[in-house]
Design an enzyme around this catalytic site. Structure first.
Site, PDB file in Angstrom:
ATOM      1  N   ASP A 245      34.262  44.541  46.187  1.00  0.00           N
ATOM      2  CA  ASP A 245      34.681  43.289  46.818  1.00  0.00           C
ATOM      3  C   ASP A 245      35.764  43.522  47.876  1.00  0.00           C
ATOM      4  OD1 ASP A 245      32.936  41.950  45.200  1.00  0.00           O
ATOM      5  OD2 ASP A 245      34.454  41.261  43.771  1.00  0.00           O
ATOM      6  N   ASP A 258      38.521  43.168  42.342  1.00  0.00           N
ATOM      7  CA  ASP A 258      37.256  42.551  41.946  1.00  0.00           C
ATOM      8  C   ASP A 258      37.509  41.080  41.647  1.00  0.00           C
ATOM      9  OD1 ASP A 258      34.516  42.829  41.552  1.00  0.00           O
ATOM     10  OD2 ASP A 258      34.733  42.997  39.382  1.00  0.00           O
ATOM     11  N   LYS A 260      36.389  37.514  40.247  1.00  0.00           N
ATOM     12  CA  LYS A 260      35.476  36.959  39.254  1.00  0.00           C
ATOM     13  C   LYS A 260      35.719  35.460  39.093  1.00  0.00           C
ATOM     14  CE  LYS A 260      33.643  40.914  38.104  1.00  0.00           C
ATOM     15  NZ  LYS A 260      32.239  41.215  38.501  1.00  0.00           N
TER      16      LYS A 260
END
Length: 345
Positions: A245, A258, A260
């Protein structure tokens, strides 16, 4: 020993058959109660006192007069073994066997030939955005999906069945599609925010007002020096690929980040399941990918919430990354073995 016991038993049986039965006259004053708290009862009478002892004196005498060999601990153990079988000596359960396992395909997480370049953020270049090449090399996502534990599979299937019962097949398909779309839009909005070009499109304006973006506002304030966005990585030695990412500094530490989304709070890194393995897999890959000249030592998992409540950041320092790296190598090793076993000879 066994024959002697059998003879005694046969003798008792013969004498019982020859008798006419017990002559017991229970006292009418004797009461029975299942409660241990009964009070004011009269003294109990022993029912055996009413037995005609004279009639059975011969039987009692024959039993009491029998003398076998003296019992010793060794003889008792032998008797128990004959009656119940050998003693099973159970070993205590091993504590966290997975923790004790060592990867056979060990490879260092960090690259000693690269520097961190901590001062590169002042004049940070345009973030790298390398497209993911579709090839036969497995992705990080595939490796993790194919090596889930039986417990993970059980809970995933149970959740799926519960959702289908609640929403129906079509409703569940629509639900998963919406979740995927929301995640995709969330990543697109973050890419627009973190990109130095600032090329926001009209549709991005609505994304920036979403609850997910509101959820990560306090995290974005601590992010700077973006080095990569939605960029592919490949571990040239261990042979796996992935699409990370973001690579940027978080509170002064260069991290693989990352993003989420979740409908439930995940305040602990344990609540993120295999996400830490995904992050360290990207860290290891980027440190050994020729397309990247820098090195990363840390990771960050950010869990954002649709209702706009503050996201939970889970920072992974080099020590924690190293712990998860060993677990990732075990999963990669397991995947490789499964693939070899599935291939026809």
């Amino acid at each position: 020993m066994k024959n002697l016991k059998m003879k005694v038993f046969q003798t008792i049986c013969r004498q019982l058959r020859s008798s006419k039965g017990f002559s017991v006259e229970p006292s009418p004053r004797v009461g029975f109660s299942t409660s241990s708290y009964s009070c004011g009862r009269k003294k109990k009478m022993n029912p055996y006192e009413e037995v005609n002892q004279e009639k059975y004196s011969d039987l009692v005498q024959s039993v009491l007069s029998f003398r076998g060999h003296a019992q010793t601990p060794e003889s008792l153990f032998k008797e128990d073994t004959l009656l119940y079988g050998p003693v099973s000596k159970c070993k205590p359960p091993k504590q966290d066997e997975e923790e004790a396992r060592v990867p056979g395909n060990w490879f260092p997480l960090f690259n000693a030939e690269r520097s961190l370049k901590p001062n590169a953020t002042s004049d940070a270049p345009i973030p790298l955005k390398i497209p993911l090449q579709r090839n036969r090399i497995p992705s990080v996502t595939r490796v993790l999906q194919q090596t889930m534990t039986s417990e993970q599979i059980f809970y995933l299937e149970r959740w799926k069945k519960r959702m289908i019962l609640e929403l129906g097949e079509d409703g569940f398909a629509e639900y998963t599609s919406n979740i995927f779309l929301q995640g995709k839009q969330f990543h697109e909005a973050l890419e627009s925010i973190l990109s130095p070009q600032g090329n926001l499109k009209e549709r991005d304006e609505n994304l920036l007002e979403s609850g997910y973006i509101e959820s990560v506002q306090h995290i974005l304030k601590d992010i700077s020096g973006v080095r990569a966005l939605e960029s592919a990585v490949q571990h040239e030695t261990l042979k796996y690929v992935g699409l990370l990412d973001c690579v940027a500094e978080y509170q002064g530490n260069l991290c693989v980040i990352d993003w989420k989304t979740s409908e439930k709070p995940k305040p602990s890194i344990r609540n993120t399941f295999d996400n830490p393995l995904q992050v360290v897999a990207y860290v290891g890959a980027i440190n050994h990918d020729g397309n990247y000249s820098f090195q990363v030592h840390c990771g960050l998992i950010v869990v954002a919430y649709k209702d706009g409540s503050p996201a939970h950041p889970h920072f992974m320092d080099p020590e924690l990354c190293s712990q998860y790296w060993a677990k990732w190598l075990l999963r990669l090793e397991e995947y490789t073995k499964k693939e070899k076993n599935q291939k026809p000879d």
